[in-house]
Enzyme design. Structure first.
Site, PDB file in Angstrom:
ATOM      1  N   GLU A 261       0.961  -1.157  -0.159  1.00  0.00           N
ATOM      2  CA  GLU A 261       0.081  -0.085   0.062  1.00  0.00           C
ATOM      3  C   GLU A 261       0.842   1.181   0.086  1.00  0.00           C
ATOM      4  OE1 GLU A 261      -2.882  -0.412   3.214  1.00  0.00           O
ATOM      5  OE2 GLU A 261      -3.479  -2.321   2.500  1.00  0.00           O
TER       6      GLU A 261
ATOM      7  N   GLU B  88      -6.538 -10.397  -1.075  1.00  0.00           N
ATOM      8  CA  GLU B  88      -7.338 -10.224   0.079  1.00  0.00           C
ATOM      9  C   GLU B  88      -8.841 -10.120  -0.145  1.00  0.00           C
ATOM     10  OE1 GLU B  88      -5.918  -6.787   2.265  1.00  0.00           O
ATOM     11  OE2 GLU B  88      -3.578  -7.407   1.794  1.00  0.00           O
TER      12      GLU B  88
ATOM     13  N   ASP C  19     -12.597  -9.849  -0.629  1.00  0.00           N
ATOM     14  CA  ASP C  19     -13.871  -9.848   0.163  1.00  0.00           C
ATOM     15  C   ASP C  19     -14.779  -8.986  -0.745  1.00  0.00           C
ATOM     16  OD1 ASP C  19     -12.731  -7.352   1.007  1.00  0.00           O
ATOM     17  OD2 ASP C  19     -12.230  -8.145   3.077  1.00  0.00           O
TER      18      ASP C  19
ATOM     19  N   ASN D  84       2.021  -5.096  -3.255  1.00  0.00           N
ATOM     20  CA  ASN D  84       0.556  -5.395  -2.712  1.00  0.00           C
ATOM     21  C   ASN D  84      -0.125  -4.235  -2.316  1.00  0.00           C
ATOM     22  OD1 ASN D  84      -1.455  -7.548  -2.068  1.00  0.00           O
ATOM     23  ND2 ASN D  84      -1.264  -6.937   0.156  1.00  0.00           N
TER      24      ASN D  84
ATOM     25  N   HIS E 135     -10.629  -5.655  -2.337  1.00  0.00           N
ATOM     26  CA  HIS E 135     -11.671  -5.533  -1.309  1.00  0.00           C
ATOM     27  C   HIS E 135     -12.613  -4.724  -2.152  1.00  0.00           C
ATOM     28  CE1 HIS E 135      -9.305  -6.729   2.020  1.00  0.00           C
ATOM     29  NE2 HIS E 135      -8.230  -5.689   1.667  1.00  0.00           N
TER      30      HIS E 135
HETATM   31  O1  G3I Z   1      -3.653  -7.029  18.796  1.00  0.00           O
HETATM   32  C1  G3I Z   1      -4.657  -5.910  19.568  1.00  0.00           C
HETATM   33  C2  G3I Z   1      -5.140  -6.260  20.756  1.00  0.00           C
HETATM   34  O2  G3I Z   1      -3.841  -6.247  21.698  1.00  0.00           O
HETATM   35  C3  G3I Z   1      -5.834  -4.951  21.252  1.00  0.00           C
HETATM   36  O3  G3I Z   1      -6.413  -5.259  22.515  1.00  0.00           O
HETATM   37  C4  G3I Z   1      -7.034  -4.841  20.331  1.00  0.00           C
HETATM   38  C5  G3I Z   1      -7.900  -3.555  20.575  1.00  0.00           C
HETATM   39  O4  G3I Z   1      -8.415  -2.743  19.546  1.00  0.00           O
HETATM   40  O5  G3I Z   1      -6.508  -4.523  18.759  1.00  0.00           O
HETATM   41  C6  G3I Z   1      -5.623  -5.690  18.679  1.00  0.00           C
HETATM   42  O6  G3I Z   1      -5.153  -5.050  17.465  1.00  0.00           O
HETATM   43  C7  G3I Z   1      -6.048  -5.317  16.420  1.00  0.00           C
HETATM   44  C8  G3I Z   1      -5.539  -6.123  15.235  1.00  0.00           C
HETATM   45  O7  G3I Z   1      -6.347  -6.219  14.197  1.00  0.00           O
HETATM   46  C9  G3I Z   1      -5.452  -7.621  15.661  1.00  0.00           C
HETATM   47  O8  G3I Z   1      -6.691  -8.146  15.965  1.00  0.00           O
HETATM   48  C10 G3I Z   1      -6.295  -3.910  15.854  1.00  0.00           C
HETATM   49  O9  G3I Z   1      -6.863  -2.873  16.624  1.00  0.00           O
HETATM   50  C11 G3I Z   1      -6.966  -3.575  14.309  1.00  0.00           C
HETATM   51  O10 G3I Z   1      -6.828  -2.508  13.796  1.00  0.00           O
HETATM   52  C12 G3I Z   1      -6.088  -5.022  13.360  1.00  0.00           C
HETATM   53  O11 G3I Z   1      -7.055  -4.605  12.360  1.00  0.00           O
HETATM   54  C13 G3I Z   1      -6.408  -5.368  11.136  1.00  0.00           C
HETATM   55  C14 G3I Z   1      -6.030  -4.270  10.044  1.00  0.00           C
HETATM   56  O12 G3I Z   1      -5.585  -5.002   8.930  1.00  0.00           O
HETATM   57  C15 G3I Z   1      -5.147  -3.182  10.631  1.00  0.00           C
HETATM   58  O13 G3I Z   1      -4.672  -2.656   9.431  1.00  0.00           O
HETATM   59  C16 G3I Z   1      -7.347  -6.395  10.570  1.00  0.00           C
HETATM   60  O14 G3I Z   1      -7.309  -7.331  11.627  1.00  0.00           O
HETATM   61  C17 G3I Z   1      -6.734  -6.964   9.380  1.00  0.00           C
HETATM   62  O15 G3I Z   1      -7.607  -7.780   8.670  1.00  0.00           O
HETATM   63  C18 G3I Z   1      -6.458  -5.883   8.288  1.00  0.00           C
HETATM   64  O16 G3I Z   1      -5.765  -6.470   6.985  1.00  0.00           O
HETATM   65  C19 G3I Z   1      -5.476  -5.653   6.073  1.00  0.00           C
HETATM   66  C20 G3I Z   1      -4.263  -5.849   5.497  1.00  0.00           C
HETATM   67  O17 G3I Z   1      -3.197  -6.241   6.240  1.00  0.00           O
HETATM   68  C21 G3I Z   1      -3.743  -5.048   4.439  1.00  0.00           C
HETATM   69  N1  G3I Z   1      -4.963  -4.641   3.406  1.00  0.00           N
HETATM   70  C22 G3I Z   1      -6.246  -4.138   4.043  1.00  0.00           C
HETATM   71  C23 G3I Z   1      -6.539  -5.201   5.118  1.00  0.00           C
HETATM   72  C24 G3I Z   1      -7.953  -4.763   5.665  1.00  0.00           C
HETATM   73  O18 G3I Z   1      -7.877  -3.640   6.277  1.00  0.00           O
END
Ligand code: G3I
Length: 301
Positions: free
Chosen positions: A127, A234, A236, A169, A206
């Site tokens: 990105e 990715e 969806d 990517n 997406h």
């Molecule tokens: O691990 C912490 C945890 O310790 C904490 O208590 C909790 C509270 O919010 O957050 C947890 O972290 C979260 C993490 O996912 C793990 O679950 C983050 O807040 C959350 O923002 C994060 O979201 C991820 C996101 O990327 C962040 O940018 C999504 O799961 C994940 O599906 C998403 O994936 C991205 C790809 O990597 C790149 N392309 C876009 C795609 C969708 O956004």
């Protein structure tokens, strides 16, 4: 074939999913994973904040859990991701330009070495381009290291591992006429012309409820013609209609160098956009109509 992975394999492709380490102990989740998918992308576990939360101290615990699972079940892995402005620890953003370059090189080196031989392809840079533009987005890497940071990251990655595939990517690069698509295309063309190592481009895909833009297959063909593999990384799709999923999958199947498709999660309840019900299995783990349309498309290829 009666599973997504086996059906994709009939045409030499893979069918993968994003996986969260914390869910592997859920029987329904792991059951679907191991029945249907033969490629795994860690949803968060290989990102910089997870692997190097403080400078020089690396933590591979949850990523290793996923790799072990994959090895035990004959699944390959996509590595996601080495250089990304998001999920980047604060200590990285605070570095001077010189220190940032050193830290980026070290991060790429340590992470790739740890997983060497266990990864099919790395998302080396994720990105880096701005929405609606042909230019890079602002980020600590862009702002302190300049335009060359992407090339530098790919050259560093190649020096660490001569065998793994190196991918760029991004999202919103599926529509051929979009400025962002053209910006990434120009970069890949330039890299190939100058011998900068790049093997593949990942199109996140997406999508809204309308599914893929009509030009997706054209975009994939045009990139492939530059001499790179292309993959949907990715996928969806809001509301997951059968026709939107079939159209997306067929765009890949119609391009010889489109080597695989990954959906961004297993059940709707696992999705980062769960309100859109965008995946192939419902919250109970039952296959949705879109699952059947994808399986049929793969079997027809
Ligand atoms: O691990 C912490 C945890 O310790 C904490 O208590 C909790 C509270 O919010 O957050 C947890 O972290 C979260 C993490 O996912 C793990 O679950 C983050 O807040 C959350 O923002 C994060 O979201 C991820 C996101 O990327 C962040 O940018 C999504 O799961 C994940 O599906 C998403 O994936 C991205 C790809 O990597 C790149 N392309 C876009 C795609 C969708 O956004």
């Amino acid at each position: 074939a009666s599973s997504l992975g086996a059906a994709a394999a009939q045409s030499g492709r893979y069918f993968g999913t994003a996986v969260a380490a914390g869910k592997l102990s859920n029987g329904t989740y792991a059951g679907i994973l191991d029945r249907e998918f033969n490629m795994i992308t860690p949803e968060n576990e290989m990102k910089w904040d997870a692997t190097e939360p403080s400078r020089g101290s690396f933590n591979f615990g949850s990523a290793d859990q996923i790799v072990s699972h994959a090895q035990a079940h004959g699944q390959r892995m996509r590595g996601h991701t080495l250089v990304w402005h998001s999920q980047l620890p604060n200590w990285v953003s605070a570095l001077s330009a010189t220190d940032l370059q050193t830290a980026m090189d070290n991060h790429i080196t340590q992470v790739m070495n740890h997983f060497k031989g266990k990864i099919y392809a790395w998302d080396v840079v994720n990105e880096a381009f701005a929405d609606g533009s042909t230019q890079h987005r602002s980020s600590p890497f862009q702002d302190k290291l300049g335009n060359g940071f992407i090339e530098h990251a790919f050259r560093t990655a190649r020096s660490v591992d001569a065998n793994v595939k190196l991918c760029y990517n991004d999202y919103n690069i599926e529509n051929w006429s979009d400025a962002k698509t053209q910006g990434v295309y120009s970069m890949v063309k330039d890299f190939k012309a100058r011998g900068v190592p790049i093997d593949c481009v990942g199109f996140q895909s997406h999508f809204g409820s309308g599914g893929a833009p009509a030009s997706l297959q054209t975009t994939l063909s045009n990139f492939a013609a530059l001499g790179v593999d292309v993959q949907l990384t990715e996928v969806d799709i809001a509301q997951a209609s059968s026709s939107a999923y079939a159209g997306t999958v067929n765009a890949c199947l119609n391009v010889a160098r489109c080597t695989g498709i990954t959906v961004w999660g297993i059940r709707d309840s696992d999705s980062w956009r769960s309100g859109d019900n965008p995946l192939l299995f419902d919250g109970n783990g039952n296959a949705k109509a879109a699952y059947t349309s994808v399986l049929n498309a793969l079997n027809a290829a």
